[in-house]
Design a protein around this motif. Structure first.
Motif, PDB file in Angstrom:
ATOM      1  N   THR A   8       0.834  -1.192   0.000  1.00 43.17           N
ATOM      2  CA  THR A   8       0.000   0.000   0.000  1.00 43.17           C
ATOM      3  C   THR A   8       0.869   1.242   0.000  1.00 43.17           C
ATOM      4  OG1 THR A   8      -1.745  -1.125   1.232  1.00 43.17           O
ATOM      5  CG2 THR A   8      -1.746   1.271   1.290  1.00 43.17           C
ATOM      6  N   ALA A   9       0.618   2.147  -0.925  1.00 41.53           N
ATOM      7  CA  ALA A   9       1.334   3.419  -0.931  1.00 41.53           C
ATOM      8  C   ALA A   9       0.802   4.316   0.162  1.00 41.53           C
ATOM      9  CB  ALA A   9       1.175   4.106  -2.287  1.00 41.53           C
ATOM     10  N   SER A  10       1.676   5.055   0.798  1.00 41.06           N
ATOM     11  CA  SER A  10       1.255   5.987   1.827  1.00 41.06           C
ATOM     12  C   SER A  10       0.380   7.080   1.228  1.00 41.06           C
ATOM     13  CB  SER A  10       2.486   6.625   2.489  1.00 41.06           C
ATOM     14  OG  SER A  10       2.098   7.736   3.272  1.00 41.06           O
ATOM     15  N   GLY A  11      -0.857   7.201   1.757  1.00 42.90           N
ATOM     16  CA  GLY A  11      -1.748   8.241   1.265  1.00 42.90           C
ATOM     17  C   GLY A  11      -1.271   9.620   1.650  1.00 42.90           C
ATOM     18  N   GLY A  12      -0.623   9.732   2.820  1.00 41.94           N
ATOM     19  CA  GLY A  12      -0.122  11.025   3.250  1.00 41.94           C
ATOM     20  C   GLY A  12       1.040  11.502   2.420  1.00 41.94           C
ATOM     21  N   ALA A  13       1.980  10.596   2.129  1.00 41.78           N
ATOM     22  CA  ALA A  13       3.121  10.965   1.295  1.00 41.78           C
ATOM     23  C   ALA A  13       2.704  11.233  -0.135  1.00 41.78           C
ATOM     24  CB  ALA A  13       4.171   9.852   1.330  1.00 41.78           C
ATOM     25  N   GLY A  14       1.544  10.708  -0.508  1.00 39.25           N
ATOM     26  CA  GLY A  14       1.041  10.909  -1.857  1.00 39.25           C
ATOM     27  C   GLY A  14       1.347   9.745  -2.767  1.00 39.25           C
ATOM     28  N   TYR A  15       0.449   9.485  -3.713  1.00 39.11           N
ATOM     29  CA  TYR A  15       0.696   8.457  -4.712  1.00 39.11           C
ATOM     30  C   TYR A  15       0.164   8.933  -6.055  1.00 39.11           C
ATOM     31  CZ  TYR A  15      -4.063   7.288  -3.095  1.00 39.11           C
ATOM     32  OH  TYR A  15      -5.371   7.356  -2.706  1.00 39.11           O
ATOM     33  N   LEU A  16       0.804   8.441  -7.100  1.00 34.83           N
ATOM     34  CA  LEU A  16       0.419   8.785  -8.464  1.00 34.83           C
ATOM     35  C   LEU A  16      -0.450   7.686  -9.059  1.00 34.83           C
ATOM     36  CD1 LEU A  16       3.766  10.162  -9.934  1.00 34.83           C
ATOM     37  CD2 LEU A  16       1.628  11.435  -9.746  1.00 34.83           C
ATOM     38  N   LEU A  17      -1.480   8.088  -9.795  1.00 33.19           N
ATOM     39  CA  LEU A  17      -2.364   7.159 -10.475  1.00 33.19           C
ATOM     40  C   LEU A  17      -2.454   7.503 -11.954  1.00 33.19           C
ATOM     41  CD1 LEU A  17      -5.383   7.059  -7.960  1.00 33.19           C
ATOM     42  CD2 LEU A  17      -3.492   5.419  -8.130  1.00 33.19           C
ATOM     43  N   SER A  18      -2.512   6.465 -12.773  1.00 35.67           N
ATOM     44  CA  SER A  18      -2.735   6.645 -14.202  1.00 35.67           C
ATOM     45  C   SER A  18      -4.225   6.785 -14.467  1.00 35.67           C
ATOM     46  CB  SER A  18      -2.200   5.433 -14.964  1.00 35.67           C
ATOM     47  OG  SER A  18      -3.014   4.290 -14.676  1.00 35.67           O
ATOM     48  N   PRO A  19      -4.637   7.212 -15.671  1.00 30.32           N
ATOM     49  CA  PRO A  19      -6.067   7.245 -15.988  1.00 30.32           C
ATOM     50  C   PRO A  19      -6.739   5.889 -15.795  1.00 30.32           C
ATOM     51  CG  PRO A  19      -4.858   8.513 -17.609  1.00 30.32           C
ATOM     52  CD  PRO A  19      -3.830   7.826 -16.747  1.00 30.32           C
ATOM     53  N   ARG A  20      -6.041   4.800 -16.129  1.00 34.06           N
ATOM     54  CA  ARG A  20      -6.607   3.469 -15.937  1.00 34.06           C
ATOM     55  C   ARG A  20      -6.871   3.199 -14.453  1.00 34.06           C
ATOM     56  NH1 ARG A  20      -3.368  -2.147 -15.894  1.00 34.06           N
ATOM     57  NH2 ARG A  20      -5.134  -3.571 -15.650  1.00 34.06           N
ATOM     58  N   ALA A  21      -5.886   3.514 -13.604  1.00 38.92           N
ATOM     59  CA  ALA A  21      -6.054   3.283 -12.169  1.00 38.92           C
ATOM     60  C   ALA A  21      -7.166   4.151 -11.599  1.00 38.92           C
ATOM     61  CB  ALA A  21      -4.737   3.563 -11.445  1.00 38.92           C
ATOM     62  N   VAL A  22      -7.260   5.393 -12.058  1.00 36.47           N
ATOM     63  CA  VAL A  22      -8.322   6.289 -11.581  1.00 36.47           C
ATOM     64  C   VAL A  22      -9.692   5.712 -11.909  1.00 36.47           C
ATOM     65  CG1 VAL A  22      -9.423   8.533 -11.982  1.00 36.47           C
ATOM     66  CG2 VAL A  22      -6.950   8.396 -11.607  1.00 36.47           C
ATOM     67  N   SER A  23      -9.848   5.171 -13.117  1.00 35.69           N
ATOM     68  CA  SER A  23     -11.149   4.625 -13.506  1.00 35.69           C
ATOM     69  C   SER A  23     -11.525   3.418 -12.654  1.00 35.69           C
ATOM     70  CB  SER A  23     -11.141   4.241 -14.990  1.00 35.69           C
ATOM     71  OG  SER A  23     -10.251   3.158 -15.238  1.00 35.69           O
ATOM     72  N   ILE A  24     -10.546   2.623 -12.231  1.00 32.48           N
ATOM     73  CA  ILE A  24     -10.818   1.455 -11.381  1.00 32.48           C
ATOM     74  C   ILE A  24     -11.261   1.904  -9.994  1.00 32.48           C
ATOM     75  CG2 ILE A  24      -9.731  -0.512 -10.218  1.00 32.48           C
ATOM     76  CD1 ILE A  24      -7.952  -0.774 -12.754  1.00 32.48           C
ATOM     77  N   VAL A  25     -10.580   2.884  -9.429  1.00 34.43           N
ATOM     78  CA  VAL A  25     -10.977   3.404  -8.122  1.00 34.43           C
ATOM     79  C   VAL A  25     -12.362   4.052  -8.217  1.00 34.43           C
ATOM     80  CG1 VAL A  25     -10.406   5.006  -6.270  1.00 34.43           C
ATOM     81  CG2 VAL A  25      -8.585   3.726  -7.401  1.00 34.43           C
ATOM     82  N   ALA A  26     -12.612   4.766  -9.311  1.00 32.05           N
ATOM     83  CA  ALA A  26     -13.906   5.443  -9.490  1.00 32.05           C
ATOM     84  C   ALA A  26     -15.065   4.458  -9.525  1.00 32.05           C
ATOM     85  CB  ALA A  26     -13.883   6.263 -10.778  1.00 32.05           C
ATOM     86  N   ALA A  27     -14.833   3.267 -10.056  1.00 31.18           N
ATOM     87  CA  ALA A  27     -15.893   2.262 -10.173  1.00 31.18           C
ATOM     88  C   ALA A  27     -16.086   1.453  -8.896  1.00 31.18           C
ATOM     89  CB  ALA A  27     -15.584   1.318 -11.332  1.00 31.18           C
ATOM     90  N   SER A  28     -15.226   1.668  -7.901  1.00 32.51           N
ATOM     91  CA  SER A  28     -15.335   0.918  -6.648  1.00 32.51           C
ATOM     92  C   SER A  28     -16.363   1.562  -5.734  1.00 32.51           C
ATOM     93  CB  SER A  28     -13.969   0.849  -5.947  1.00 32.51           C
ATOM     94  OG  SER A  28     -13.597   2.117  -5.437  1.00 32.51           O
ATOM     95  N   GLU A  29     -16.679   0.849  -4.654  1.00 35.09           N
ATOM     96  CA  GLU A  29     -17.613   1.345  -3.650  1.00 35.09           C
ATOM     97  C   GLU A  29     -16.915   1.362  -2.301  1.00 35.09           C
ATOM     98  OE1 GLU A  29     -20.565   2.518  -4.041  1.00 35.09           O
ATOM     99  OE2 GLU A  29     -20.951   1.973  -6.129  1.00 35.09           O
ATOM    100  N   PRO A  30     -17.241   2.340  -1.445  1.00 34.07           N
ATOM    101  CA  PRO A  30     -16.610   2.378  -0.123  1.00 34.07           C
ATOM    102  C   PRO A  30     -16.991   1.162   0.704  1.00 34.07           C
ATOM    103  CG  PRO A  30     -18.443   3.929  -0.241  1.00 34.07           C
ATOM    104  CD  PRO A  30     -18.221   3.417  -1.630  1.00 34.07           C
ATOM    105  N   THR A  31     -16.083   0.705   1.533  1.00 34.55           N
ATOM    106  CA  THR A  31     -16.323  -0.433   2.406  1.00 34.55           C
ATOM    107  C   THR A  31     -16.056  -0.019   3.844  1.00 34.55           C
ATOM    108  OG1 THR A  31     -14.026  -1.224   2.317  1.00 34.55           O
ATOM    109  CG2 THR A  31     -15.511  -1.969   0.576  1.00 34.55           C
ATOM    110  N   LYS A  32     -16.051  -0.976   4.718  1.00 37.06           N
ATOM    111  CA  LYS A  32     -15.742  -0.721   6.132  1.00 37.06           C
ATOM    112  C   LYS A  32     -14.329  -0.169   6.290  1.00 37.06           C
ATOM    113  CE  LYS A  32     -16.435  -1.158  10.636  1.00 37.06           C
ATOM    114  NZ  LYS A  32     -17.437  -0.376  11.369  1.00 37.06           N
ATOM    115  N   GLU A  33     -13.463  -0.462   5.317  1.00 47.76           N
ATOM    116  CA  GLU A  33     -12.076  -0.022   5.369  1.00 47.76           C
ATOM    117  C   GLU A  33     -12.007   1.493   5.191  1.00 47.76           C
ATOM    118  OE1 GLU A  33      -8.836   0.381   6.282  1.00 47.76           O
ATOM    119  OE2 GLU A  33      -8.820  -1.763   5.836  1.00 47.76           O
ATOM    120  N   TRP A  34     -11.782   2.234   6.294  1.00 46.39           N
ATOM    121  CA  TRP A  34     -11.766   3.693   6.202  1.00 46.39           C
ATOM    122  C   TRP A  34     -10.396   4.227   5.826  1.00 46.39           C
ATOM    123  CZ3 TRP A  34      -8.243   5.633   9.609  1.00 46.39           C
ATOM    124  CH2 TRP A  34      -7.946   4.867  10.746  1.00 46.39           C
TER     125      TRP A  34
END
Length: 537
Positions: A442-468
């Motif tokens: 897992t990349a550190s969210g605080g340090a920042g991570y880079l996403l490609s358009p493909r990765a962005v579309s995968i995250v966009a299609a996901s749904e939030p879970t219990k994992e905050w």
């Protein structure tokens, strides 16, 4: 005389709890003179002969009560379905064999049953103390939040503010525990015929009603008390992860709900199912076929092709922040605007991500603030990130996206100048996330991570879970899609190493507004005049 109401009670090797439920119902019917109007129906899946014998004896001594034993245990769904198949009342109230209805509920149920519509109805689940010290009812919850709980079961209990008043109007809910629910017998839509064991019914049946255009509501007066915990272990079977996953995937294959990503995230969590086993089950029940047929979520419907090429961004930076009156968040945003976020190239865009569900139903950019339709707190960072990605897919053309926190310093020119940062998912791994036993880094969210358009579309299609933890969610859904972290030491999760002239560091985390200005000065980008105003040299 045909009964107006059937109280259906599915049970399985639980005759002691069943006895108390039966006696409470019998006493209440007798006291109210409702024995003829209220039928009691026990559906047993018990395997122990001693329990079967005791159950039959319990029911045999009660007037207007019937007992049906299923030949073999099949699970909660088939047993509750059998209640509706064999009931004779106009309405059916299905309760577990370890549930007792609160005082006054049975009389209201009879009146409600006489004119019940085609909706699906639930009620508040009470704690065993029944009442709080302040005199208000002790409510476990009135409905489920639409997500998986930490125990892997569907739903987290939540309470509607009007539930304290039993005379309050019914209100719409997403779903609820099925320990007690009511529906009209002749128009009951039914559970999935393939469900076995535990699970697969709480998210399924409310969604089936909604898709049929029917209501799913909580009746504030329909109060019930549920027995939680057995000192000698639960008598109920079918709790294997593979069984529960199969049930939820059957529901998805039929209804497209819950989302495939949400189901997968829950059942492939550490200690549950491997991704290969989960995928095998999904293929067996037709869930993968349904997934391929599904349209994009509504938030993704806008076609990126309609966005002019002239609006293309090389880099879009989304900064998690908060939109409230606390000065610290304003100070952090202002420090970014005055330092690394100032005078960015025309093809680089900076947006601050804040939750404002009171103002927007879909993401709305106002200045450099992107208002998102989700709560604005730490527990909803995953939802913020998902909505940010949905906004990107629907409204922007871009080459790369950086997501970071509002206490992160970013050297933008170094990101733009690094050709090697062209992988789908780039960042620095977080050691504690790996130590948690997850099969992905897992990349550190605080340090920042880079996403490609493909990765962005995968995250966009996901749904939030219990994992905050939003960085874990992003890594998990990308891993499921075959994308793993490309590690880079140029992103730093701490404040010890900062971008400077003598290194190639891209980010630093846990940076105060004052320190942010110091770093900017050290990089040769800032002069401070005698009046303390910031000017670019």
């Amino acid at each position: 005389m045909k009964p107006i109401l059937t109280i259906g009670i599915p049970t399985c090797d639980d005759q002691r709890a069943l006895w108390f439920t039966l006696i409470d119902l019998q006493r209440t019917r007798r006291d109210l003179g409702l024995t003829d109007q209220v039928e009691i129906l026990v559906i047993s899946q018990s395997a122990k002969e001693t329990h079967i014998k005791a159950e039959r004896e319990h029911v045999a001594e009660i007037q207007n009560a019937r007992y049906l034993h299923l030949p073999e245990p099949q699970g909660a769904g088939p047993a509750k379905q059998a209640v509706f198949d064999h009931a004779t009342g106009n309405a059916v109230c299905c309760i577990d064999s370890h549930v007792i209805l609160d005082t006054g509920v049975l009389a209201r149920l009879v009146a409600f049953a006489a004119t019940i519509d085609d909706g699906l109805y639930f009620g508040p689940n009470l704690r065993r103390r029944l009442i709080n010290a302040d005199g208000k009812p002790a409510i476990v919850g009135t409905h489920y939040l639409p997500r998986y709980g930490g125990n892997g079961n569907w739903g987290d209990w939540a309470t509607h503010p009007s539930a304290d008043n039993p005379h309050a109007a019914p209100f719409e809910i997403n779903s609820c525990g099925t320990g007690c629910f009511v529906a009209k017998r002749e128009t009951f839509l039914g559970f999935h015929a393939g469900v076995r064991g535990h699970g697969g019914i709480e998210p399924y049946i409310p969604q089936k009603y909604r898709q049929a255009g029917r209501s799913v509501k909580c009746l504030p007066w329909l109060r019930w008390i549920h027995l939680y915990g057995y000192s000698d272990g639960s008598p109920y079977k079918g709790f294997a992860w593979s069984v529960k996953a199969r049930n939820d995937l059957l529901g998805f294959a039929e209804l497209g709900y819950p989302s495939f990503q949400m189901i997968q995230s829950n059942y492939t969590a550490p200690g549950r199912l491997s991704l290969d086993r989960f995928t095998e089950i999904a293929r067996e029940v037709g869930a993968l076929d349904r997934l391929q047929q599904m349209p994009a979520p509504a938030a993704l419907q806008a076609a990126p092709a309609a966005i002019p090429d002239s609006d293309h961004r090389r880099l879009i930076i989304g900064v998690l922040s908060a939109d409230n009156e606390q000065a610290r968040y304003r100070d952090k945003r202002e420090a970014i605007r005055q330092t690394w976020g100032k005078d960015l190239p025309e093809d680089v865009e900076l947006v601050f991500l804040v939750g404002r569900p009171d103002l927007v139903a879909l993401p709305d950019k106002r200045g450099d603030m992107l208002l998102l339709p989700c709560p604005d707190d730490y527990q909803h960072l995953t939802e913020k990130t998902i909505w940010f990605c949905r906004w990107l897919v629907a409204n922007r053309k871009f080459s790369r996206v950086l997501k970071c926190d509002d206490d992160t310093y970013v050297h933008v020119q170094r990101i733009l100048g690094r050709d090697r940062m062209t992988a789908d998912y780039v960042g620095t791994p977080t050691p504690q996330r790996v130590a948690a036993g997850r099969p992905f880094e897992t990349a550190s969210g605080g340090a920042g991570y880079l996403l490609s358009p493909r990765a962005v579309s995968i995250v966009a299609a996901s749904e939030p879970t219990k994992e905050w933890q939003e960085d874990v969610h992003v890594a998990q859904v990308l891993h499921a899609a075959g994308i793993n972290l490309t590690k880079s030491r140029q992103f730093h999760a701490g404040k010890q190493t900062i971008p400077g002239p003598d290194n190639q560091q891209v980010t630093a985390h846990y940076v105060t507004p004052e320190r942010m200005r110091e770093i900017y000065l050290q990089l040769g980008c800032l002069n401070i005049n005698r009046d303390k105003h910031i000017v670019i040299s």
